[in-house]
Design a protein around this motif. Structure first.
Motif, PDB file in Angstrom:
ATOM      1  N   THR A 186     -10.583  11.550   4.439  1.00  0.00           N
ATOM      2  CA  THR A 186     -10.442  11.858   3.028  1.00  0.00           C
ATOM      3  C   THR A 186     -11.790  12.276   2.459  1.00  0.00           C
ATOM      4  OG1 THR A 186      -9.760  11.027   0.884  1.00  0.00           O
ATOM      5  CG2 THR A 186     -10.736   9.441   2.357  1.00  0.00           C
ATOM      6  N   GLU A 187     -11.759  13.223   1.516  1.00  0.00           N
ATOM      7  CA  GLU A 187     -12.989  13.703   0.910  1.00  0.00           C
ATOM      8  C   GLU A 187     -13.322  12.932  -0.361  1.00  0.00           C
ATOM      9  OE1 GLU A 187     -10.270  16.145   1.109  1.00  0.00           O
ATOM     10  OE2 GLU A 187     -10.771  16.348   3.220  1.00  0.00           O
ATOM     11  N   SER A 188     -12.324  12.509  -1.123  1.00  0.00           N
ATOM     12  CA  SER A 188     -12.573  11.830  -2.390  1.00  0.00           C
ATOM     13  C   SER A 188     -12.245  10.345  -2.271  1.00  0.00           C
ATOM     14  CB  SER A 188     -11.737  12.468  -3.498  1.00  0.00           C
ATOM     15  OG  SER A 188     -10.378  12.379  -3.176  1.00  0.00           O
ATOM     16  N   GLN A 189     -12.690   9.591  -3.254  1.00  0.00           N
ATOM     17  CA  GLN A 189     -12.496   8.141  -3.261  1.00  0.00           C
ATOM     18  C   GLN A 189     -11.028   7.824  -3.537  1.00  0.00           C
ATOM     19  OE1 GLN A 189     -14.762   6.004  -2.427  1.00  0.00           O
ATOM     20  NE2 GLN A 189     -13.526   4.212  -2.769  1.00  0.00           N
ATOM     21  N   PRO A 190     -10.326   7.166  -2.615  1.00  0.00           N
ATOM     22  CA  PRO A 190      -8.904   6.887  -2.827  1.00  0.00           C
ATOM     23  C   PRO A 190      -8.689   5.659  -3.711  1.00  0.00           C
ATOM     24  CG  PRO A 190      -9.590   6.046  -0.720  1.00  0.00           C
ATOM     25  CD  PRO A 190     -10.791   6.753  -1.304  1.00  0.00           C
ATOM     26  N   VAL A 191      -7.511   5.604  -4.311  1.00  0.00           N
ATOM     27  CA  VAL A 191      -7.072   4.414  -5.031  1.00  0.00           C
ATOM     28  C   VAL A 191      -6.274   3.585  -4.032  1.00  0.00           C
ATOM     29  CG1 VAL A 191      -5.653   3.551  -6.927  1.00  0.00           C
ATOM     30  CG2 VAL A 191      -6.977   5.645  -7.217  1.00  0.00           C
ATOM     31  N   THR A 192      -6.552   2.288  -3.965  1.00  0.00           N
ATOM     32  CA  THR A 192      -5.870   1.423  -3.006  1.00  0.00           C
ATOM     33  C   THR A 192      -4.850   0.554  -3.728  1.00  0.00           C
ATOM     34  OG1 THR A 192      -7.849   1.364  -1.640  1.00  0.00           O
ATOM     35  CG2 THR A 192      -6.200  -0.318  -1.225  1.00  0.00           C
ATOM     36  N   VAL A 193      -3.603   0.666  -3.310  1.00  0.00           N
ATOM     37  CA  VAL A 193      -2.526  -0.178  -3.827  1.00  0.00           C
ATOM     38  C   VAL A 193      -2.125  -1.112  -2.690  1.00  0.00           C
ATOM     39  CG1 VAL A 193      -0.188  -0.219  -4.767  1.00  0.00           C
ATOM     40  CG2 VAL A 193      -1.723   1.654  -5.361  1.00  0.00           C
ATOM     41  N   SER A 194      -2.185  -2.418  -2.935  1.00  0.00           N
ATOM     42  CA  SER A 194      -1.870  -3.402  -1.904  1.00  0.00           C
ATOM     43  C   SER A 194      -0.632  -4.201  -2.300  1.00  0.00           C
ATOM     44  CB  SER A 194      -3.040  -4.376  -1.706  1.00  0.00           C
ATOM     45  OG  SER A 194      -4.211  -3.667  -1.367  1.00  0.00           O
ATOM     46  N   ILE A 195       0.175  -4.538  -1.307  1.00  0.00           N
ATOM     47  CA  ILE A 195       1.339  -5.384  -1.510  1.00  0.00           C
ATOM     48  C   ILE A 195       1.171  -6.588  -0.585  1.00  0.00           C
ATOM     49  CG2 ILE A 195       3.846  -5.568  -1.353  1.00  0.00           C
ATOM     50  CD1 ILE A 195       2.687  -2.142  -1.466  1.00  0.00           C
ATOM     51  N   ASP A 196       1.089  -7.786  -1.161  1.00  0.00           N
ATOM     52  CA  ASP A 196       0.891  -8.966  -0.315  1.00  0.00           C
ATOM     53  C   ASP A 196       2.225  -9.440   0.248  1.00  0.00           C
ATOM     54  OD1 ASP A 196       2.134 -10.332  -2.383  1.00  0.00           O
ATOM     55  OD2 ASP A 196       0.421 -11.604  -2.860  1.00  0.00           O
ATOM     56  N   ARG A 197       2.199 -10.512   1.020  1.00  0.00           N
ATOM     57  CA  ARG A 197       3.406 -10.953   1.723  1.00  0.00           C
ATOM     58  C   ARG A 197       4.511 -11.423   0.788  1.00  0.00           C
ATOM     59  NH1 ARG A 197       1.680 -16.185   5.056  1.00  0.00           N
ATOM     60  NH2 ARG A 197      -0.046 -14.848   5.537  1.00  0.00           N
ATOM     61  N   ASN A 198       4.164 -11.766  -0.458  1.00  0.00           N
ATOM     62  CA  ASN A 198       5.175 -12.202  -1.423  1.00  0.00           C
ATOM     63  C   ASN A 198       5.729 -11.047  -2.244  1.00  0.00           C
ATOM     64  OD1 ASN A 198       4.730 -14.862  -0.613  1.00  0.00           O
ATOM     65  ND2 ASN A 198       2.989 -15.021  -1.993  1.00  0.00           N
ATOM     66  N   GLY A 199       5.208  -9.826  -2.040  1.00  0.00           N
ATOM     67  CA  GLY A 199       5.678  -8.669  -2.787  1.00  0.00           C
ATOM     68  C   GLY A 199       4.881  -8.390  -4.049  1.00  0.00           C
ATOM     69  N   ALA A 200       3.800  -9.148  -4.293  1.00  0.00           N
ATOM     70  CA  ALA A 200       2.964  -8.894  -5.478  1.00  0.00           C
ATOM     71  C   ALA A 200       2.173  -7.606  -5.265  1.00  0.00           C
ATOM     72  CB  ALA A 200       2.012 -10.061  -5.717  1.00  0.00           C
ATOM     73  N   ILE A 201       2.013  -6.830  -6.336  1.00  0.00           N
ATOM     74  CA  ILE A 201       1.360  -5.518  -6.258  1.00  0.00           C
ATOM     75  C   ILE A 201      -0.041  -5.621  -6.856  1.00  0.00           C
ATOM     76  CG2 ILE A 201       1.516  -3.104  -6.949  1.00  0.00           C
ATOM     77  CD1 ILE A 201       4.569  -3.623  -7.331  1.00  0.00           C
TER      78      ILE A 201
END
Length: 158
Positions: free
Chosen positions: A68-83
């Motif tokens: 990737t050339e630009s800084q990505p946005v990271t979206v994480s989903i934990d084991r309980n489904g929290a975003i």
């Protein structure tokens, strides 16, 4: 053949004083530069490791790394489904708005990395990706942990 001392320059010549060594007033910067380069390398290696703050266990796959050339946005989903967007937890209703804010100008054209815990419900990961895709985010990447070929199959994972 003369073995004399005057022409050879090795003996003591009368009338000349031996030059005294004065203390150096300059700082030797070579050790300082060495230490600074080592610290620079340490920070360059450790900085990418500090970007992900939400602890998720990524599923193992045989996929290659994403460039990737630009800084990505990271979206994480934990084991309980929290975003999480970055390190902060967000509600389902504010997901698109928060990702757009984090992405800055032209956020919909910037990459978005979705990191789903391997034990998270598949529905939670799929819903997040579908919601972001429907909102116009075109560069979605599902982040997994790369495993050597055959290791995931040998351990019964994947």
């Amino acid at each position: 053949m003369a073995l004399g001392g005057a022409a050879g320059g090795g003996g003591h010549v009368r009338g000349r004083r031996r030059a005294r060594k004065r203390p150096l007033s300059e700082i030797n910067v070579t050790p300082l530069v060495d230490v600074m380069l080592v610290l620079l390398i340490i920070f360059m290696i450790s900085a990418p490791l500090l970007t992900t703050g939400v602890e998720v266990e990524l599923p193992k796959t045989e996929a290659s790394a994403v460039d990737t050339e630009s800084q990505p946005v990271t979206v994480s989903i934990d084991r309980n489904g929290a975003i999480f967007v970055g390190e902060s937890e967000v509600e389902w209703e504010r997901l698109v708005l928060t990702v757009a804010e984090e992405g800055g100008e032209g956020a919909r054209d910037n990459p978005v990395f979705v990191r789903g815990d391997g034990r998270a419900p598949y529905q939670a990961v799929a819903r997040v990706m579908a919601r972001l895709s429907a909102a116009g985010f075109t560069k979605l990447s599902l982040i997994t942990d790369t495993a050597p070929t055959g290791e995931a199959a040998a351990t019964g994972e994947g």
